[in-house]
Design a protein around this motif. Sequence first.
Motif, PDB file in Angstrom:
ATOM      1  N   UNK A 136       7.619   3.576 -17.140  1.00  0.00           N
ATOM      2  CA  UNK A 136       7.064   3.436 -15.803  1.00  0.00           C
ATOM      3  C   UNK A 136       8.046   3.963 -14.760  1.00  0.00           C
ATOM      4  N   UNK A 137       7.489   4.537 -13.718  1.00  0.00           N
ATOM      5  CA  UNK A 137       8.267   5.007 -12.575  1.00  0.00           C
ATOM      6  C   UNK A 137       7.652   4.373 -11.341  1.00  0.00           C
ATOM      7  N   UNK A 138       8.469   3.698 -10.550  1.00  0.00           N
ATOM      8  CA  UNK A 138       8.006   3.077  -9.315  1.00  0.00           C
ATOM      9  C   UNK A 138       8.692   3.744  -8.135  1.00  0.00           C
ATOM     10  N   UNK A 139       7.886   4.183  -7.190  1.00  0.00           N
ATOM     11  CA  UNK A 139       8.389   4.749  -5.935  1.00  0.00           C
ATOM     12  C   UNK A 139       7.746   3.947  -4.812  1.00  0.00           C
ATOM     13  N   UNK A 140       8.566   3.333  -3.978  1.00  0.00           N
ATOM     14  CA  UNK A 140       8.034   2.503  -2.905  1.00  0.00           C
ATOM     15  C   UNK A 140       9.017   2.454  -1.749  1.00  0.00           C
ATOM     16  N   UNK A 141       8.537   2.831  -0.585  1.00  0.00           N
ATOM     17  CA  UNK A 141       9.301   2.746   0.654  1.00  0.00           C
ATOM     18  C   UNK A 141      10.693   3.354   0.520  1.00  0.00           C
ATOM     19  N   UNK A 142      10.755   4.533  -0.082  1.00  0.00           N
ATOM     20  CA  UNK A 142      12.013   5.261  -0.200  1.00  0.00           C
ATOM     21  C   UNK A 142      12.893   4.854  -1.364  1.00  0.00           C
ATOM     22  N   UNK A 143      12.442   3.939  -2.172  1.00  0.00           N
ATOM     23  CA  UNK A 143      13.203   3.485  -3.335  1.00  0.00           C
ATOM     24  C   UNK A 143      12.542   3.988  -4.613  1.00  0.00           C
ATOM     25  N   UNK A 144      13.361   4.206  -5.630  1.00  0.00           N
ATOM     26  CA  UNK A 144      12.872   4.678  -6.927  1.00  0.00           C
ATOM     27  C   UNK A 144      13.441   3.767  -8.009  1.00  0.00           C
ATOM     28  N   UNK A 145      12.575   3.362  -8.949  1.00  0.00           N
ATOM     29  CA  UNK A 145      12.990   2.503 -10.050  1.00  0.00           C
ATOM     30  C   UNK A 145      12.326   2.990 -11.334  1.00  0.00           C
ATOM     31  N   UNK A 180      16.084  -7.494  -7.564  1.00  0.00           N
ATOM     32  CA  UNK A 180      17.476  -7.060  -7.703  1.00  0.00           C
ATOM     33  C   UNK A 180      17.755  -5.785  -6.919  1.00  0.00           C
ATOM     34  N   UNK A 181      16.772  -4.893  -6.874  1.00  0.00           N
ATOM     35  CA  UNK A 181      16.980  -3.591  -6.246  1.00  0.00           C
ATOM     36  C   UNK A 181      16.313  -3.467  -4.875  1.00  0.00           C
ATOM     37  N   UNK A 182      15.919  -4.596  -4.303  1.00  0.00           N
ATOM     38  CA  UNK A 182      15.459  -4.624  -2.922  1.00  0.00           C
ATOM     39  C   UNK A 182      14.068  -4.093  -2.663  1.00  0.00           C
ATOM     40  N   UNK A 183      13.196  -4.108  -3.645  1.00  0.00           N
ATOM     41  CA  UNK A 183      11.820  -3.652  -3.444  1.00  0.00           C
ATOM     42  C   UNK A 183      11.026  -4.738  -2.725  1.00  0.00           C
ATOM     43  N   UNK A 184      10.223  -4.334  -1.769  1.00  0.00           N
ATOM     44  CA  UNK A 184       9.387  -5.274  -1.024  1.00  0.00           C
ATOM     45  C   UNK A 184       8.055  -5.454  -1.751  1.00  0.00           C
ATOM     46  N   UNK A 185       7.478  -6.641  -1.565  1.00  0.00           N
ATOM     47  CA  UNK A 185       6.156  -6.930  -2.123  1.00  0.00           C
ATOM     48  C   UNK A 185       5.286  -7.528  -1.021  1.00  0.00           C
ATOM     49  N   UNK A 186       4.039  -7.775  -1.349  1.00  0.00           N
ATOM     50  CA  UNK A 186       3.108  -8.382  -0.401  1.00  0.00           C
ATOM     51  C   UNK A 186       3.260  -9.893  -0.329  1.00  0.00           C
ATOM     52  N   UNK A 187       4.116 -10.465  -1.150  1.00  0.00           N
ATOM     53  CA  UNK A 187       4.306 -11.910  -1.193  1.00  0.00           C
ATOM     54  C   UNK A 187       5.291 -12.314  -0.098  1.00  0.00           C
ATOM     55  N   UNK A 247       0.849  -1.193   0.000  1.00  0.00           N
ATOM     56  CA  UNK A 247       0.000   0.000   0.000  1.00  0.00           C
ATOM     57  C   UNK A 247       0.885   1.243   0.000  1.00  0.00           C
ATOM     58  N   UNK A 248       0.499   2.222  -0.761  1.00  0.00           N
ATOM     59  CA  UNK A 248       1.255   3.473  -0.818  1.00  0.00           C
ATOM     60  C   UNK A 248       2.295   3.517  -1.914  1.00  0.00           C
ATOM     61  N   UNK A 249       2.598   2.375  -2.513  1.00  0.00           N
ATOM     62  CA  UNK A 249       3.563   2.368  -3.612  1.00  0.00           C
ATOM     63  C   UNK A 249       2.981   3.144  -4.791  1.00  0.00           C
ATOM     64  N   UNK A 250       3.826   3.912  -5.444  1.00  0.00           N
ATOM     65  CA  UNK A 250       3.409   4.696  -6.604  1.00  0.00           C
ATOM     66  C   UNK A 250       3.977   4.033  -7.851  1.00  0.00           C
ATOM     67  N   UNK A 251       3.096   3.600  -8.738  1.00  0.00           N
ATOM     68  CA  UNK A 251       3.490   3.061 -10.038  1.00  0.00           C
ATOM     69  C   UNK A 251       2.841   3.958 -11.067  1.00  0.00           C
ATOM     70  N   UNK A 252       3.670   4.679 -11.812  1.00  0.00           N
ATOM     71  CA  UNK A 252       3.164   5.724 -12.701  1.00  0.00           C
ATOM     72  C   UNK A 252       3.655   5.510 -14.124  1.00  0.00           C
ATOM     73  N   UNK A 253       2.721   5.645 -15.062  1.00  0.00           N
ATOM     74  CA  UNK A 253       3.077   5.633 -16.486  1.00  0.00           C
ATOM     75  C   UNK A 253       3.275   7.068 -16.934  1.00  0.00           C
ATOM     76  N   UNK A 254       4.377   7.321 -17.576  1.00  0.00           N
ATOM     77  CA  UNK A 254       4.645   8.649 -18.101  1.00  0.00           C
ATOM     78  C   UNK A 254       4.220   8.689 -19.565  1.00  0.00           C
ATOM     79  N   UNK A 255       3.096   9.329 -19.815  1.00  0.00           N
ATOM     80  CA  UNK A 255       2.611   9.485 -21.194  1.00  0.00           C
ATOM     81  C   UNK A 255       3.395  10.637 -21.813  1.00  0.00           C
ATOM     82  N   UNK A 256       4.586  10.315 -22.289  1.00  0.00           N
ATOM     83  CA  UNK A 256       5.521  11.370 -22.679  1.00  0.00           C
ATOM     84  C   UNK A 256       5.684  11.546 -24.177  1.00  0.00           C
ATOM     85  N   UNK A 257       4.792  10.950 -24.955  1.00  0.00           N
ATOM     86  CA  UNK A 257       4.905  11.177 -26.391  1.00  0.00           C
ATOM     87  C   UNK A 257       3.539  11.053 -27.046  1.00  0.00           C
ATOM     88  N   UNK A 258       3.374  11.761 -28.125  1.00  0.00           N
ATOM     89  CA  UNK A 258       2.161  11.697 -28.923  1.00  0.00           C
ATOM     90  C   UNK A 258       2.461  10.768 -30.083  1.00  0.00           C
TER      91      UNK A 258
END
Length: 127
Positions: free
Chosen positions: A62-71, A115-122, A25-36
Amino acid sequence: MKRRGHPEADIQRQIVNGLRAILPAGAVLHHSANEVTAGGEAARRTQSILRGMGVWPGFSDLLLISEGRVLFLEVKSQTGRQSDDQRAFQAAVEAQGFVYELVRSLDDALRALAKHGFKTLIKGWSL
């Protein structure tokens, strides 16, 4: 899966749906619509406006921000290659100490998270 002629979009939908199901909960997964993607003069004007408003050429899909990590995740088909702008964006991100991964499937995205230490609900999750 029905082919729609947009394999990267189909892969990205799979990644987004898969990650949304397992990210905390609270993780941000964002698509950057950066082109037409449409053509013509109207599309060129729109792209120019977007760049003037801060769109960065080559920004990752995609940009993922979760628990202080950015990917940053760039989604490609099995045969897709990065553009020059995408390689330049990757270099800029990595020069600042952030992580960037090119992924071609949900499994690739899951490996990038592990690989980059992101936590999941699993429970007991690792790849």
